[in-house]
Motif scaffolding. Structure first.
Motif, PDB file in Angstrom:
ATOM      1  N   GLU A 182       0.818  -1.204   0.000  1.00  0.00           N
ATOM      2  CA  GLU A 182       0.000   0.000   0.000  1.00  0.00           C
ATOM      3  C   GLU A 182       0.853   1.256   0.000  1.00  0.00           C
ATOM      4  O   GLU A 182       0.510   2.269   0.596  1.00  0.00           O
ATOM      5  CB  GLU A 182      -1.010   0.002   1.154  1.00  0.00           C
ATOM      6  N   ARG A 215      -4.490   1.271  -9.519  1.00  0.00           N
ATOM      7  CA  ARG A 215      -5.705   2.095  -9.635  1.00  0.00           C
ATOM      8  C   ARG A 215      -6.766   1.650  -8.626  1.00  0.00           C
ATOM      9  O   ARG A 215      -7.483   2.478  -8.072  1.00  0.00           O
ATOM     10  CB  ARG A 215      -6.279   2.026 -11.045  1.00  0.00           C
ATOM     11  N   ILE A 216      -6.853   0.359  -8.387  1.00  0.00           N
ATOM     12  CA  ILE A 216      -7.808  -0.136  -7.393  1.00  0.00           C
ATOM     13  C   ILE A 216      -7.385   0.301  -5.994  1.00  0.00           C
ATOM     14  O   ILE A 216      -8.217   0.713  -5.178  1.00  0.00           O
ATOM     15  CB  ILE A 216      -7.946  -1.665  -7.504  1.00  0.00           C
ATOM     16  N   LEU A 217      -6.083   0.235  -5.717  1.00  0.00           N
ATOM     17  CA  LEU A 217      -5.570   0.675  -4.414  1.00  0.00           C
ATOM     18  C   LEU A 217      -5.911   2.134  -4.159  1.00  0.00           C
ATOM     19  O   LEU A 217      -6.304   2.506  -3.051  1.00  0.00           O
ATOM     20  CB  LEU A 217      -4.049   0.470  -4.342  1.00  0.00           C
ATOM     21  N   THR A 218      -5.779   2.966  -5.188  1.00  0.00           N
ATOM     22  CA  THR A 218      -6.047   4.394  -5.029  1.00  0.00           C
ATOM     23  C   THR A 218      -7.519   4.748  -5.302  1.00  0.00           C
ATOM     24  O   THR A 218      -7.853   5.921  -5.417  1.00  0.00           O
ATOM     25  CB  THR A 218      -5.127   5.217  -5.946  1.00  0.00           C
ATOM     26  N   GLN A 219      -8.359   3.735  -5.411  1.00  0.00           N
ATOM     27  CA  GLN A 219      -9.805   3.864  -5.606  1.00  0.00           C
ATOM     28  C   GLN A 219     -10.173   4.639  -6.864  1.00  0.00           C
ATOM     29  O   GLN A 219     -11.151   5.357  -6.908  1.00  0.00           O
ATOM     30  CB  GLN A 219     -10.461   4.482  -4.375  1.00  0.00           C
ATOM     31  N   GLN A 220      -9.396   4.453  -7.920  1.00  0.00           N
ATOM     32  CA  GLN A 220      -9.684   5.035  -9.232  1.00  0.00           C
ATOM     33  C   GLN A 220     -10.260   3.917 -10.100  1.00  0.00           C
ATOM     34  O   GLN A 220      -9.629   3.431 -11.028  1.00  0.00           O
ATOM     35  CB  GLN A 220      -8.403   5.591  -9.850  1.00  0.00           C
ATOM     36  N   TYR A 221     -11.478   3.513  -9.774  1.00  0.00           N
ATOM     37  CA  TYR A 221     -12.054   2.313 -10.377  1.00  0.00           C
ATOM     38  C   TYR A 221     -12.271   2.451 -11.882  1.00  0.00           C
ATOM     39  O   TYR A 221     -11.992   1.526 -12.629  1.00  0.00           O
ATOM     40  CB  TYR A 221     -13.347   1.940  -9.671  1.00  0.00           C
ATOM     41  N   LEU A 267     -15.506  -4.128 -10.949  1.00  0.00           N
ATOM     42  CA  LEU A 267     -15.186  -2.732 -11.271  1.00  0.00           C
ATOM     43  C   LEU A 267     -16.310  -2.073 -12.066  1.00  0.00           C
ATOM     44  O   LEU A 267     -16.668  -0.922 -11.813  1.00  0.00           O
ATOM     45  CB  LEU A 267     -13.873  -2.656 -12.047  1.00  0.00           C
ATOM     46  N   GLU A 314     -19.029  -1.283  -9.703  1.00  0.00           N
ATOM     47  CA  GLU A 314     -18.661  -0.117  -8.893  1.00  0.00           C
ATOM     48  C   GLU A 314     -18.806   1.167  -9.701  1.00  0.00           C
ATOM     49  O   GLU A 314     -19.183   2.211  -9.168  1.00  0.00           O
ATOM     50  CB  GLU A 314     -17.221  -0.276  -8.401  1.00  0.00           C
TER      51      GLU A 314
END
Length: 185
Positions: A52, A85-91, A121, A124
């Motif tokens: 992370e 991108r998933i980690l930074t919530q940029q789905y 995704l 979401e």
């Protein structure tokens, strides 16, 4: 190959810092071999994503975009970029990278896993129709039963509202099946 095996084993055991150290060492040791450098950079970024450490992962991915990338390195980079991108919530931004990663993936089970993630995704992002299609690809790939089961459940959640009766009948069929006794809740 031995260095990759060792670093991959460290990653699989959850020793992300050790794996990152091994990949960094490989980058220095094989700096003149672009095939190895591309893959090692992508997997190093993947270690940072697992830890992370978004800034470090973004730094490595940014450097990879400037460098020339081999076909295998591109597949690794797409996979890692989707995870970043998933980690930074940029789905929504993760979807193109994940679609590209699916194109480069060879294993049937791995491709099913990535399609399941793609369906999540899309869900979401609010695109239920594409989520339904991606989850249908999971079910068609004959993955392990638990993945197929979860894809079926999620697919009923994103089904168009006009097919409510079909959704209810599918859930009732699943509840009657002996395979699903452990999942009735």
């Amino acid at each position: 190959h031995a260095w990759f095996l060792m670093a991959d084993a460290q990653f699989q055991r959850g020793e992300f810092i050790e794996a990152a150290s091994t990949y960094n060492y490989m980058l220095r040791l094989y700096s003149t071999q672009p095939d190895i450098v591309c893959v090692a950079k992508a997997r190093l970024a993947r270690c940072y994503v697992a830890l992370e450490w978004a800034y470090d992962a973004e730094d490595v991915l940014g450097k990879m975009k400037r460098d020339s990338t081999t076909r295998l390195g591109q597949a690794e980079r797409d996979n890692t970029e989707a995870a970043y991108r998933i980690l930074t919530q940029q789905y929504k931004e993760a979807i193109p990278s994940l679609r590209s990663a699916i194109k480069h993936t060879k294993g049937r089970t791995e491709r099913a896993r990535l399609n399941f993630l793609l369906g999540q995704l899309y869900r979401e992002a609010g695109d239920n129709q594409l989520a339904y299609k991606a989850l249908g690809k999971v079910r068609k790939a004959s993955p392990p039963y638990e993945m197929s089961f979860n894809a079926s459940i999620l697919q009923t959640e994103v089904m168009p509202k006009s097919k409510v009766s079909q959704m209810i009948s599918r859930l009732k069929r699943m509840a009657k099946s002996d395979k699903n006794k452990d999942y009735l809740d």
